[in-house]
Design a protein around this motif. Structure first.
Motif, PDB file in Angstrom:
ATOM      1  N   HIS A   1       0.842  -1.198   0.000  1.00 53.74           N
ATOM      2  CA  HIS A   1       0.000   0.000   0.000  1.00 53.74           C
ATOM      3  C   HIS A   1       0.878   1.249   0.000  1.00 53.74           C
ATOM      4  CE1 HIS A   1      -2.373   3.260   1.766  1.00 53.74           C
ATOM      5  NE2 HIS A   1      -3.465   2.615   1.412  1.00 53.74           N
TER       6      HIS A   1
ATOM      7  N   ILE B   1       2.907   1.715  -3.355  1.00 56.07           N
ATOM      8  CA  ILE B   1       2.055   2.236  -4.428  1.00 56.07           C
ATOM      9  C   ILE B   1       1.702   3.695  -4.166  1.00 56.07           C
ATOM     10  CG2 ILE B   1      -0.230   2.038  -5.490  1.00 56.07           C
ATOM     11  CD1 ILE B   1      -0.020  -1.009  -4.976  1.00 56.07           C
ATOM     12  N   LEU B   2       1.377   4.014  -2.909  1.00 62.22           N
ATOM     13  CA  LEU B   2       1.023   5.387  -2.556  1.00 62.22           C
ATOM     14  C   LEU B   2       2.179   6.339  -2.835  1.00 62.22           C
ATOM     15  CD1 LEU B   2      -1.041   7.313  -1.292  1.00 62.22           C
ATOM     16  CD2 LEU B   2      -0.103   6.723   0.955  1.00 62.22           C
TER      17      LEU B   2
ATOM     18  N   ASP C   1      -6.752   8.183   0.130  1.00 60.00           N
ATOM     19  CA  ASP C   1      -5.300   7.986   0.083  1.00 60.00           C
ATOM     20  C   ASP C   1      -4.622   9.121  -0.692  1.00 60.00           C
ATOM     21  OD1 ASP C   1      -4.921   5.584   1.590  1.00 60.00           O
ATOM     22  OD2 ASP C   1      -5.882   4.493  -0.048  1.00 60.00           O
TER      23      ASP C   1
ATOM     24  N   GLU D   1      -8.357   5.689  -3.820  1.00 58.25           N
ATOM     25  CA  GLU D   1      -8.244   4.771  -2.692  1.00 58.25           C
ATOM     26  C   GLU D   1      -7.480   3.525  -3.126  1.00 58.25           C
ATOM     27  OE1 GLU D   1      -9.113   5.486   0.276  1.00 58.25           O
ATOM     28  OE2 GLU D   1     -10.796   6.895   0.216  1.00 58.25           O
ATOM     29  N   ILE D   2      -6.573   3.064  -2.260  1.00 59.04           N
ATOM     30  CA  ILE D   2      -5.843   1.826  -2.498  1.00 59.04           C
ATOM     31  C   ILE D   2      -6.485   0.737  -1.636  1.00 59.04           C
ATOM     32  CG2 ILE D   2      -3.611   0.668  -2.374  1.00 59.04           C
ATOM     33  CD1 ILE D   2      -2.328   3.485  -2.555  1.00 59.04           C
TER      34      ILE D   2
ATOM     35  N   VAL E   1      -7.597   1.605  -6.676  1.00 60.86           N
ATOM     36  CA  VAL E   1      -6.375   0.864  -6.996  1.00 60.86           C
ATOM     37  C   VAL E   1      -6.415  -0.475  -6.270  1.00 60.86           C
ATOM     38  CG1 VAL E   1      -3.862   0.900  -6.932  1.00 60.86           C
ATOM     39  CG2 VAL E   1      -5.133   3.049  -7.224  1.00 60.86           C
ATOM     40  N   ASP E   2      -6.312  -1.556  -7.021  1.00 61.16           N
ATOM     41  CA  ASP E   2      -6.422  -2.901  -6.459  1.00 61.16           C
ATOM     42  C   ASP E   2      -5.077  -3.624  -6.589  1.00 61.16           C
ATOM     43  OD1 ASP E   2      -6.999  -5.508  -5.757  1.00 61.16           O
ATOM     44  OD2 ASP E   2      -8.918  -5.567  -6.810  1.00 61.16           O
ATOM     45  N   PRO E   3      -4.242  -3.623  -5.536  1.00 57.41           N
ATOM     46  CA  PRO E   3      -2.933  -4.281  -5.610  1.00 57.41           C
ATOM     47  C   PRO E   3      -3.031  -5.783  -5.831  1.00 57.41           C
ATOM     48  CG  PRO E   3      -3.043  -2.778  -3.741  1.00 57.41           C
ATOM     49  CD  PRO E   3      -4.441  -2.939  -4.250  1.00 57.41           C
TER      50      PRO E   3
ATOM     51  N   ILE F   1      -6.662  -0.923 -11.882  1.00 58.64           N
ATOM     52  CA  ILE F   1      -7.259   0.313 -11.365  1.00 58.64           C
ATOM     53  C   ILE F   1      -8.590   0.526 -12.070  1.00 58.64           C
ATOM     54  CG2 ILE F   1      -7.020   2.811 -11.062  1.00 58.64           C
ATOM     55  CD1 ILE F   1      -4.028   2.498 -11.169  1.00 58.64           C
TER      56      ILE F   1
END
Length: 257
Positions: free
Chosen positions: A106, A109-110, A151, A179-180, A208-210, A215
């Motif tokens: 998280h 990526i942020l 985020d 948002e992550i 955002v979907d890790p 996304i």
């Protein structure tokens, strides 16, 4: 030992407390109260330590403005709790949600997205901000706002009157929010927050979907979903609102833990 039970605790004399302090402290740690008397009068109480969130529930139980069966918290009560607490929390549909600590992916990526957003908006009117950053989202036809910490958010109305308070609080409406997802926030981000952003006239929402390495981009037309695009690794995301704001998903998701 001469004592009597009171609710889920004990009533003891001051003399008994002096003689058996350790024993009564152990009793308190098991979530019991100990009331101390002197000369037949109650003079003090030993109670278990109460954390911020436990105190919130105590206040919540005493709140006047309950809705039947839901014990919902007022916006004013949330603001009071939030001001006094060191915990990160959000207020959505009358409920308080504590925000968990983010994991490594998280934050990775942020950080990458913040660098990209900062570079893109450099010397522009709009500004990008990272959480924690409270935003009061005013939903159409609903009196009390939701208070959330996206985020990433992009604010283009910082110079409009009333949108920044004397204390430096942002009170406007972001143009874009991001948002992550995490396992604990997935449902809230994809349902509750989506609805709040839509009704409060945010123009664009990125999810955002890790886990799926993708996304989803929602473009809102007033309070309706105007467009939904999903981008995967190997593709380049293009913002619906900001021309030339692009994200290479292969680079964004590469070398995660």
């Amino acid at each position: 030992m001469d004592n009597t039970k009171e609710n889920k605790g004990l009533t003891i004399t001051a003399t008994e407390l002096k003689k058996n302090l350790g024993q009564y402290l152990d009793y308190v740690t098991e979530q019991n109260d100990v009331v101390i008397t002197k000369n037949g009068q109650k003079i003090a109480r030993l109670t278990p330590y109460v954390t911020d969130i436990e105190q919130y529930f105590v206040i919540r139980e005493k709140a006047v403005d309950y809705q039947y069966g839901g014990k919902r918290v007022s916006y004013e009560e949330f603001m009071e709790i939030n001001e006094k607490s060191t915990l990160r929390m959000e207020y959505i549909n009358g409920e308080i949600y504590l925000l968990p600590s983010p994991n490594i992916n998280h934050q990775e990526i942020l950080g990458r997205l913040h660098l990209l957003f900062n570079a893109f908006f450099k010397n522009k009117t709009c500004r990008a901000f990272l959480a924690p950053f409270d935003v009061h989202f005013r939903k159409k036809d609903i009196k009390d706002p939701d208070v959330m910490q996206p985020d990433v958010l992009v604010a283009c109305d910082l110079h409009e009157e009333g949108n920044v308070t004397e204390k430096g609080r942002y009170m406007g409406t972001p143009t874009l929010v991001l948002e992550i997802l995490s396992n604990s926030t997935r449902s809230k981000d994809m349902i509750d927050k989506l609805n709040t952003y839509r009704l409060s006239k945010v123009e664009e929402y990125w999810i955002v979907d890790p886990r799926q390495k993708q996304i989803m981009v929602y473009h809102f037309n007033e309070t309706e979903v105007g467009e939904l695009c999903t981008y995967k690794v190997g593709e380049t995301l293009e913002s619906c609102v900001f021309n030339d704001l692009k994200v290479d998903l292969s680079r964004l998701f590469e070398n995660l833990v």
